[in-house]
Design a protein around this motif. Structure first.
Motif, PDB file in Angstrom:
ATOM      1  N   GLY A   1       0.773  -1.350   0.186  1.00 32.18           N
ATOM      2  CA  GLY A   1       0.025   0.029   0.014  1.00 32.18           C
ATOM      3  C   GLY A   1       0.865   1.369  -0.058  1.00 32.18           C
ATOM      4  O   GLY A   1       1.985   1.045   0.115  1.00 32.18           O
TER       5      GLY A   1
ATOM      6  N   ARG B   1       0.495   5.356   1.616  1.00 35.45           N
ATOM      7  CA  ARG B   1      -0.184   6.415   2.310  1.00 35.45           C
ATOM      8  C   ARG B   1       0.465   7.580   1.778  1.00 35.45           C
ATOM      9  O   ARG B   1       1.489   7.996   1.630  1.00 35.45           O
TER      10      ARG B   1
ATOM     11  N   ILE C   1      -5.175   9.959   2.586  1.00 32.07           N
ATOM     12  CA  ILE C   1      -5.508   8.681   1.774  1.00 32.07           C
ATOM     13  C   ILE C   1      -4.412   7.682   1.964  1.00 32.07           C
ATOM     14  O   ILE C   1      -3.266   7.670   2.336  1.00 32.07           O
ATOM     15  N   ASP C   2      -5.202   6.573   1.956  1.00 37.53           N
ATOM     16  CA  ASP C   2      -4.700   5.020   2.056  1.00 37.53           C
ATOM     17  C   ASP C   2      -4.978   4.166   1.213  1.00 37.53           C
ATOM     18  O   ASP C   2      -6.159   3.940   1.193  1.00 37.53           O
ATOM     19  N   LEU C   3      -3.969   3.726   0.114  1.00 34.92           N
ATOM     20  CA  LEU C   3      -4.494   2.750  -0.867  1.00 34.92           C
ATOM     21  C   LEU C   3      -3.638   1.603  -0.526  1.00 34.92           C
ATOM     22  O   LEU C   3      -2.649   1.374  -0.522  1.00 34.92           O
ATOM     23  N   SER C   4      -4.390   0.259  -0.936  1.00 30.40           N
ATOM     24  CA  SER C   4      -3.776  -0.927  -0.648  1.00 30.40           C
ATOM     25  C   SER C   4      -4.271  -2.140  -1.543  1.00 30.40           C
ATOM     26  O   SER C   4      -5.593  -2.049  -1.763  1.00 30.40           O
TER      27      SER C   4
ATOM     28  N   ARG D   1      -8.381  -1.969  -1.207  1.00 26.08           N
ATOM     29  CA  ARG D   1      -8.889  -0.992  -0.267  1.00 26.08           C
ATOM     30  C   ARG D   1      -8.425   0.362  -0.162  1.00 26.08           C
ATOM     31  O   ARG D   1      -7.328   0.585  -0.863  1.00 26.08           O
ATOM     32  N   ALA D   2      -9.351   1.349   0.015  1.00 24.83           N
ATOM     33  CA  ALA D   2      -8.862   2.802  -0.139  1.00 24.83           C
ATOM     34  C   ALA D   2      -9.816   3.515   1.235  1.00 24.83           C
ATOM     35  O   ALA D   2     -10.864   3.469   1.269  1.00 24.83           O
ATOM     36  N   THR D   3      -8.822   4.341   1.855  1.00 23.68           N
ATOM     37  CA  THR D   3      -9.497   5.270   2.678  1.00 23.68           C
ATOM     38  C   THR D   3      -9.140   6.554   2.451  1.00 23.68           C
ATOM     39  O   THR D   3      -8.252   6.934   2.067  1.00 23.68           O
TER      40      THR D   3
ATOM     41  N   ARG E   1     -14.491   4.769   3.396  1.00 26.59           N
ATOM     42  CA  ARG E   1     -13.570   3.638   3.123  1.00 26.59           C
ATOM     43  C   ARG E   1     -14.242   2.885   1.629  1.00 26.59           C
ATOM     44  O   ARG E   1     -15.116   2.697   1.836  1.00 26.59           O
TER      45      ARG E   1
END
Length: 679
Positions: free
Chosen positions: A595, A597, A602-605, A630-632, A646
């Motif tokens: 992932g 950050r 933003i957090d993409l994994s 997953r994305a936040t 999310r």
């Protein structure tokens, strides 16, 4: 901890060097010293517990939110050595750790301990009914998974597979200890089965010394489909949950505290298969089943600031689970045959478990010579009562136990940390319709880790435990004085360091080899040539790997893996078939997450789960690879400012697969979206 690194100390040292110049060069005032903020090297999804010899994994609130789990089981399936029996719905699911725990016949074999805020929860070996861990993930803020016996002696006996410890949310988690109200609302939608979830939390702190939290969760999941679009029978559920929790501190410097919590979950199912592991009614037919789970704890703590010898906790807990079910007439093809009188009491049986436990525990910190001790010791009384019912396979009775335990973490100050643990347990079990039996056992183990200055560590442990007889076995007198006995050994190495490949990265990993031997077995049978034979001994061994890597740029990677083998010995089996592969062993698994950050916003994994084909079983399964995205997002402006959004895409390529040990196909492609905001 190696996830982040502060350069504050280095900057202060540089400042001190400058300040040490002759006074003629400069005049220094303490107000001229500037303390800079810490610089983080970045973080991954999860810490690796390299400072401990025990095989421990902690899933914190951030990871729990990230996983968007429907069940408690789905929260822990990413832990190496943990395998789910189904898992997408609470009914018909279970948790298997290192080959022990749930299986396709029973939701529990009593070799995985589960506690909620210290209360022992779950029931016993109900035939063809799942884990009985009916509660909602939104009630909790972290989950600790102990694999194997290490660390289990202060929680209970018989933890051959491991221990799962759940901790509920507190009001101060939202108020940050400040007086006032905070409200948090979470909404989630799941495309597979049109699942809807709402979690509403009200946190109130009227004073600095008192806090109250109320949490209501409504989760509704429709019928899901697998990767081929086929309906997954028995996958729908409706489970409202709620919890209240309050804590008050008092006395000099707040050294006394009193905490009261109560959690309640209901699940109502109409015209569903009695066999919760299956997808159709089959020979057992269908039932109407209502499940009610309650957990209450009252905890007092005394921790005076002027004494390191006293950190006293007195906790009284109560857990109640009721499973009321009634047969749906005409749903079984055997209803008109001679077999039906045998099955009807089973499918019409109601079950109730009540577990009351009182634990008095103290923690003392002291020094002897060059060694510092963190000792935890106490006494525990518990009583589990199972109501009488009409099913011969589920007798009523009482299981009363008294236990003494001590665990001492000894740091010798030279890199060595040694932790011995002992537990003595005395049991009286039985019922007025059978008889009462007395059993007692001493169990214990020791773990040790040596930490080198360069970040490396070596560790090992040895343990012994006994799984005491259970109420379910009251109909088999030979089992009532025969605790199952187990020993385990672990050996491994770890590494945790910053600036490994670049000047701004962090790496940690832990490799653990383990072996567990179980004998005097009463829980398992092996099918050979159409007949079932009792298993006498089980030997398992395996290798677990946990690793994480992160950089200051926000890039991170997590890796978990488990490889395990197991054998059984059945003395009564025909010659040539007395030895074989133990059916509880999961498939070899590798799980990798990568992932990035972008600050805190933003957090993409991407996550890949790879299971090897399992051929060492009478029910072999094929290998598979699934992908999860997953994305936040945490917007700073606009209508969604200060909220959390999310997005999750599970089984992205709509793969049709059935994990080994599971009894039904896993859900196909599932899109999840979650919105949460604290007001």
């Amino acid at each position: 901890m190696y996830t982040t690194r502060s350069i504050k100390a280095a900057l202060l040292c540089g400042a001190a060097t400058a300040l040490a110049l002759p006074a003629t060069a400069q005049t220094i005032d303490e107000n001229d010293v500037i303390l800079l903020d810490e610089i983080e090297l970045g973080k991954s999804k999860r810490e690796v517990q390299t400072e401990k010899a025990e095989s421990e994994t902690v899933i914190n609130q951030e990871e729990m939110n990230d996983r968007q789990a429907n069940t408690i089981a789905e929260l822990v399936d990413s832990v190496p050595g943990v395998t789910l029996i189904n898992g997408a719905s609470p009914q018909g699911s279970g948790i298997n750790i290192r080959g022990f725990g749930a299986n396709s016949t029973y939701g529990s074999d009593q070799k995985v301990l589960i506690q909620v805020d210290g209360a022992s929860v779950g029931s016993e070996e109900l035939y063809r009914i799942g884990t009985q861990l009916f509660t909602d993930p939104e009630l909790y803020k972290n989950v600790t998974v102990l694999r194997g016996m290490g660390g289990s002696y202060e929680y209970g006996s018989g933890a051959v597979g491991g221990t799962v410890l759940l901790e509920t949310k507190d009001a101060s988690d939202f108020t940050d200890g400040e007086v006032g109200f905070r409200f948090r609302q979470t909404l989630q939608y799941s495309s597979n089965g049109d699942g809807l979830t709402s979690s509403s939390i009200l946190a109130w702190q009227p004073t600095q010394n008192f806090e109250v939290l109320g949490n209501y969760v409504y989760r509704d999941q429709g019928v899901m489909v697998d990767g081929d679009g086929n309906t997954i029978g028995n996958s729908a559920f409706d489970a409202p949950s709620w919890m209240v929790k309050g804590k008050g501190t008092f006395g000099n410097d707040g050294d006394h505290s009193l905490t009261l919590s109560y959690a309640d979950t209901n699940s109502q199912e109409s015209d569903v298969p009695y066999d919760s592991f299956g997808t159709t009614g089959g020979s057992f037919g269908n039932v109407d089943r209502d499940i009610h789970t309650q957990t209450a704890t009252l905890k007092y703590n005394f921790n005076p600031l002027d004494s390191d010898l006293i950190d006293l906790t007195v906790q009284l807990s109560y857990a109640n689970q009721e499973i009321d079910q009634s047969y749906v007439s005409g749903s079984s093809p055997l209803e008109t045959t001679g077999s039906w009188p045998f099955l009807q009491p089973l499918v019409d049986a109601d079950h109730q478990y009540e577990t009351t436990k009182l634990t008095i525990k103290n923690a003392s910190q002291f020094v002897t010579g060059s060694a510092s001790h963190n000792m935890r010791y106490g006494v525990e009384w518990s009583e589990r009562e199972r109501a009488e019912n009409t099913a011969a396979s589920a007798p009523g009775g009482t299981d009363e136990r008294l236990a003494l335990f001590v665990v001492d973490e000894i740091d010798f100050g030279n890199g060595w940390v040694v932790t011995p643990g002992l537990r003595f347990e005395d049991q009286e079990i039985g019922s007025d319709s059978t008889r009462y039996y007395d059993n007692s056992a001493a169990m214990g183990g020791v773990s040790a880790i040596y930490k080198f200055a360069n970040g490396w560590g070596i560790f090992g442990s040895a343990g012994y435990t006994e799984n005491m007889p259970i109420i379910d076995d009251l109909g088999t007198p030979a089992y009532m004085t025969q605790p199952e006995k187990a020993k385990s050994f672990e050996l491994g190495f770890s590494y945790a360091q910053n600036e490994v490949f670049t000047a701004a990265d962090s790496l940690a990993f832990k490799v653990t080899a383990y072996q567990t031997d179980l004998w005097d077995v009463t829980s398992y049978t092996q099918s050979i040539g159409g007949s079932s034979y009792s298993i006498d001994e089980i030997d398992t061994k395996g290798l677990e790997i946990e690793a994480r890597y992160s950089m200051a740029s926000g890039f991170y990677m997590d890796l978990n893996a488990n490889i395990q083998r197991g054998d059984y010995y059945a003395s009564a089996a025909p010659s040539g078939s007395q030895y074989g592969d133990f059916e509880g062993i999961p498939a070899d698994q590798l799980r990798v997450a990568v992932g990035k950050r972008f600050g805190d916003k933003i957090d993409l994994s991407w996550e890949a789960v790879v299971n090897d084909a399992m051929t060492r079983s009478t029910t072999p399964t094929g290998g598979f690879t699934i992908h999860n995205l997953r994305a936040t997002f945490r917007p700073e402006q606009g209508v969604f400012a200060d909220s959390e959004i999310r997005l999750g895409l599970e089984n992205a390529f709509d793969k049709l697969y059935t994990p080994h040990l599971a009894t039904r196909a896993a859900p196909g492609r599932t899109f999840k979206v979650t919105w949460a905001k604290t007001f």
